[in-house]
Design a protein around this motif. Structure first.
Motif, PDB file in Angstrom:
ATOM      1  N   ILE A   6      47.797  28.219  30.694  1.00 51.28           N
ATOM      2  CA  ILE A   6      46.671  28.731  31.412  1.00 51.28           C
ATOM      3  C   ILE A   6      47.471  29.394  32.686  1.00 51.28           C
ATOM      4  O   ILE A   6      47.995  28.615  33.594  1.00 51.28           O
ATOM      5  CB  ILE A   6      45.552  28.091  31.588  1.00 51.28           C
ATOM      6  CG1 ILE A   6      45.196  26.447  30.712  1.00 51.28           C
ATOM      7  CG2 ILE A   6      45.253  28.339  32.898  1.00 51.28           C
ATOM      8  CD1 ILE A   6      44.491  26.161  31.099  1.00 51.28           C
ATOM      9  N   LEU A   7      46.866  30.712  32.532  1.00 54.91           N
ATOM     10  CA  LEU A   7      47.014  31.879  33.578  1.00 54.91           C
ATOM     11  C   LEU A   7      46.435  31.659  34.490  1.00 54.91           C
ATOM     12  O   LEU A   7      45.451  32.147  35.148  1.00 54.91           O
ATOM     13  CB  LEU A   7      47.316  33.210  33.135  1.00 54.91           C
ATOM     14  CG  LEU A   7      48.329  33.463  31.960  1.00 54.91           C
ATOM     15  CD1 LEU A   7      48.813  35.110  31.153  1.00 54.91           C
ATOM     16  CD2 LEU A   7      49.520  33.600  32.830  1.00 54.91           C
ATOM     17  N   ARG A   8      47.138  31.372  35.868  1.00 50.80           N
ATOM     18  CA  ARG A   8      45.882  31.204  37.030  1.00 50.80           C
ATOM     19  C   ARG A   8      46.140  32.462  38.085  1.00 50.80           C
ATOM     20  O   ARG A   8      47.372  33.148  38.213  1.00 50.80           O
ATOM     21  CB  ARG A   8      46.721  30.513  37.845  1.00 50.80           C
ATOM     22  CG  ARG A   8      46.415  28.965  37.074  1.00 50.80           C
ATOM     23  CD  ARG A   8      46.466  27.469  38.001  1.00 50.80           C
ATOM     24  NE  ARG A   8      46.088  26.374  37.141  1.00 50.80           N
ATOM     25  CZ  ARG A   8      45.344  25.609  36.486  1.00 50.80           C
ATOM     26  NH1 ARG A   8      44.300  26.524  37.314  1.00 50.80           N
ATOM     27  NH2 ARG A   8      44.909  24.539  35.992  1.00 50.80           N
ATOM     28  N   PRO A   9      45.445  32.983  38.462  1.00 46.50           N
ATOM     29  CA  PRO A   9      45.850  33.984  39.006  1.00 46.50           C
ATOM     30  C   PRO A   9      46.388  33.906  40.917  1.00 46.50           C
ATOM     31  O   PRO A   9      46.022  32.030  41.054  1.00 46.50           O
ATOM     32  CB  PRO A   9      44.413  34.355  39.998  1.00 46.50           C
ATOM     33  CG  PRO A   9      43.795  32.938  39.453  1.00 46.50           C
ATOM     34  CD  PRO A   9      43.779  32.428  38.567  1.00 46.50           C
ATOM     35  N   THR A  10      47.667  35.053  40.885  1.00 46.04           N
ATOM     36  CA  THR A  10      48.465  34.747  42.051  1.00 46.04           C
ATOM     37  C   THR A  10      47.866  34.884  43.584  1.00 46.04           C
ATOM     38  O   THR A  10      45.830  34.695  43.410  1.00 46.04           O
ATOM     39  CB  THR A  10      49.252  36.036  42.207  1.00 46.04           C
ATOM     40  OG1 THR A  10      48.581  37.220  42.174  1.00 46.04           O
ATOM     41  CG2 THR A  10      49.653  36.090  41.106  1.00 46.04           C
ATOM     42  N   LEU A  11      48.557  33.916  44.572  1.00 41.61           N
ATOM     43  CA  LEU A  11      47.148  34.118  45.525  1.00 41.61           C
ATOM     44  C   LEU A  11      46.968  35.940  46.666  1.00 41.61           C
ATOM     45  O   LEU A  11      45.838  35.624  46.187  1.00 41.61           O
ATOM     46  CB  LEU A  11      48.448  33.434  46.993  1.00 41.61           C
ATOM     47  CG  LEU A  11      48.108  34.454  48.523  1.00 41.61           C
ATOM     48  CD1 LEU A  11      46.772  32.651  48.595  1.00 41.61           C
ATOM     49  CD2 LEU A  11      49.401  33.335  48.981  1.00 41.61           C
ATOM     50  N   ALA A  12      48.004  36.534  45.748  1.00 37.25           N
ATOM     51  CA  ALA A  12      47.537  37.984  45.634  1.00 37.25           C
ATOM     52  C   ALA A  12      46.195  38.224  45.100  1.00 37.25           C
ATOM     53  O   ALA A  12      45.471  38.911  45.994  1.00 37.25           O
ATOM     54  CB  ALA A  12      48.390  38.826  45.590  1.00 37.25           C
ATOM     55  N   GLU A  13      45.712  37.761  44.471  1.00 38.02           N
ATOM     56  CA  GLU A  13      44.859  38.394  43.699  1.00 38.02           C
ATOM     57  C   GLU A  13      43.716  37.659  43.754  1.00 38.02           C
ATOM     58  O   GLU A  13      42.922  38.099  44.361  1.00 38.02           O
ATOM     59  CB  GLU A  13      44.721  37.441  41.820  1.00 38.02           C
ATOM     60  CG  GLU A  13      46.193  38.612  41.153  1.00 38.02           C
ATOM     61  CD  GLU A  13      46.347  38.481  39.745  1.00 38.02           C
ATOM     62  OE1 GLU A  13      47.349  39.023  38.964  1.00 38.02           O
ATOM     63  OE2 GLU A  13      46.505  37.535  39.356  1.00 38.02           O
ATOM     64  N   ARG A  14      43.888  36.606  44.137  1.00 39.10           N
ATOM     65  CA  ARG A  14      42.888  35.792  44.664  1.00 39.10           C
ATOM     66  C   ARG A  14      42.358  35.882  46.240  1.00 39.10           C
ATOM     67  O   ARG A  14      40.856  36.085  45.904  1.00 39.10           O
ATOM     68  CB  ARG A  14      42.991  34.048  45.482  1.00 39.10           C
ATOM     69  CG  ARG A  14      43.353  33.734  43.545  1.00 39.10           C
ATOM     70  CD  ARG A  14      43.259  32.444  44.120  1.00 39.10           C
ATOM     71  NE  ARG A  14      44.438  31.038  44.888  1.00 39.10           N
ATOM     72  CZ  ARG A  14      45.232  31.034  44.633  1.00 39.10           C
ATOM     73  NH1 ARG A  14      46.028  30.997  43.637  1.00 39.10           N
ATOM     74  NH2 ARG A  14      46.220  30.549  46.016  1.00 39.10           N
ATOM     75  N   ARG A  15      43.181  36.659  46.674  1.00 40.20           N
ATOM     76  CA  ARG A  15      42.678  37.420  48.604  1.00 40.20           C
ATOM     77  C   ARG A  15      41.748  38.849  47.741  1.00 40.20           C
ATOM     78  O   ARG A  15      41.327  38.749  48.483  1.00 40.20           O
ATOM     79  CB  ARG A  15      44.320  37.588  49.270  1.00 40.20           C
ATOM     80  CG  ARG A  15      44.510  36.159  49.740  1.00 40.20           C
ATOM     81  CD  ARG A  15      45.749  36.532  50.297  1.00 40.20           C
ATOM     82  NE  ARG A  15      46.446  34.985  51.151  1.00 40.20           N
ATOM     83  CZ  ARG A  15      47.337  35.529  51.784  1.00 40.20           C
ATOM     84  NH1 ARG A  15      48.399  36.213  51.456  1.00 40.20           N
ATOM     85  NH2 ARG A  15      47.714  34.852  52.554  1.00 40.20           N
ATOM     86  N   LYS A  16      42.429  39.244  46.737  1.00 36.03           N
ATOM     87  CA  LYS A  16      42.191  40.511  46.535  1.00 36.03           C
ATOM     88  C   LYS A  16      40.294  40.308  46.100  1.00 36.03           C
ATOM     89  O   LYS A  16      39.342  41.188  46.291  1.00 36.03           O
ATOM     90  CB  LYS A  16      42.716  40.966  45.546  1.00 36.03           C
ATOM     91  CG  LYS A  16      43.385  41.816  45.745  1.00 36.03           C
ATOM     92  CD  LYS A  16      44.566  42.727  44.557  1.00 36.03           C
ATOM     93  CE  LYS A  16      46.048  43.399  45.139  1.00 36.03           C
ATOM     94  NZ  LYS A  16      46.240  44.030  44.073  1.00 36.03           N
TER      95      LYS A  16
END
Length: 207
Positions: A6-16
């Protein structure tokens, strides 16, 4: 054969995603209080704690800024249905997925912001256009999901009707909730009104 990870969003993506949702909440609150004509992109950016340049990185117009908030429930609903059995969901399964998307997602604060925004749409053409576009896109995405679940021999007419009726019931239910309506037995929560509308729509399209 091993399952795909399962591809989880990166920290940068979550912050965006969090920044975009914060902007959406601020825009929705301001629009509900003042209407779109009285609110500027600069004001939304300032009250969101971001630079105007950052605001336009996430949204082309001030009206579009509310999309993440309005579309969040639909995306949860679509994801829930996608994870279900590989067939067209039953009416009860549609209802259960809708209830989960409404009760396990938005916070009470987000629901109240959404309610104010939906109420403001009655007198704001720009907001109505955004809401209509979100619902049309959700219906199209639902149709794609149902087509895949139904398999290669799916009845395309049945799929389209199921997508239109289900998406329409969710929209009408939320609009009625924003207007202060309640179900015949007195329930006034968004999930109760959506389920009521789903049952009415299901009855209406049954031949």
């Amino acid at each position: 054969m091993s399952a795909h990870p399962i591809l989880r969003p990166t920290l940068a993506e979550r912050r965006k995603q969090e920044t975009r949702m914060d902007i959406a909440r601020t825009a929705a609150r301001l629009f509900a209080e003042h209407g779109t004509s009285e609110v500027t992109a600069e004001q939304i950016a300032s009250e969101s704690g971001v630079a105007l340049r950052t605001f336009y990185r996430y949204s082309r117009t001030k009206e579009e800024a509310v999309e993440p908030l309005l579309a969040a429930g639909a995306q949860r609903w679509l994801a829930d249905i996608s994870d279900g059995p590989h067939r067209l969901p039953t009416p009860a399964e549609f209802e259960s997925a809708a209830v989960r998307s409404l009760t396990l997602g938005d916070s009470p604060e987000d629901l109240e912001i959404t309610r104010g925004l939906l109420t403001a749409m009655n007198d704001d053409q720009a907001l109505r256009a955004i809401w209509q576009r979100i619902n049309l896109e959700a219906e199209r995405e639902l149709c794609d999901v149902l087509t895949k679940l139904a398999g290669p021999h799916a009845d395309s007419i049945a799929v389209r009707i199921a997508a239109a009726a289900s998406a329409g019931a969710v929209r009408v239910g939320l609009e009625l909730w924003a207007m202060g309506a309640s179900t015949p037995d007195g329930q006034d929560s968004p999930d109760a009104l959506v389920v009521e509308c789903m049952r009415r729509f299901s009855s209406a399209v049954r031949v």
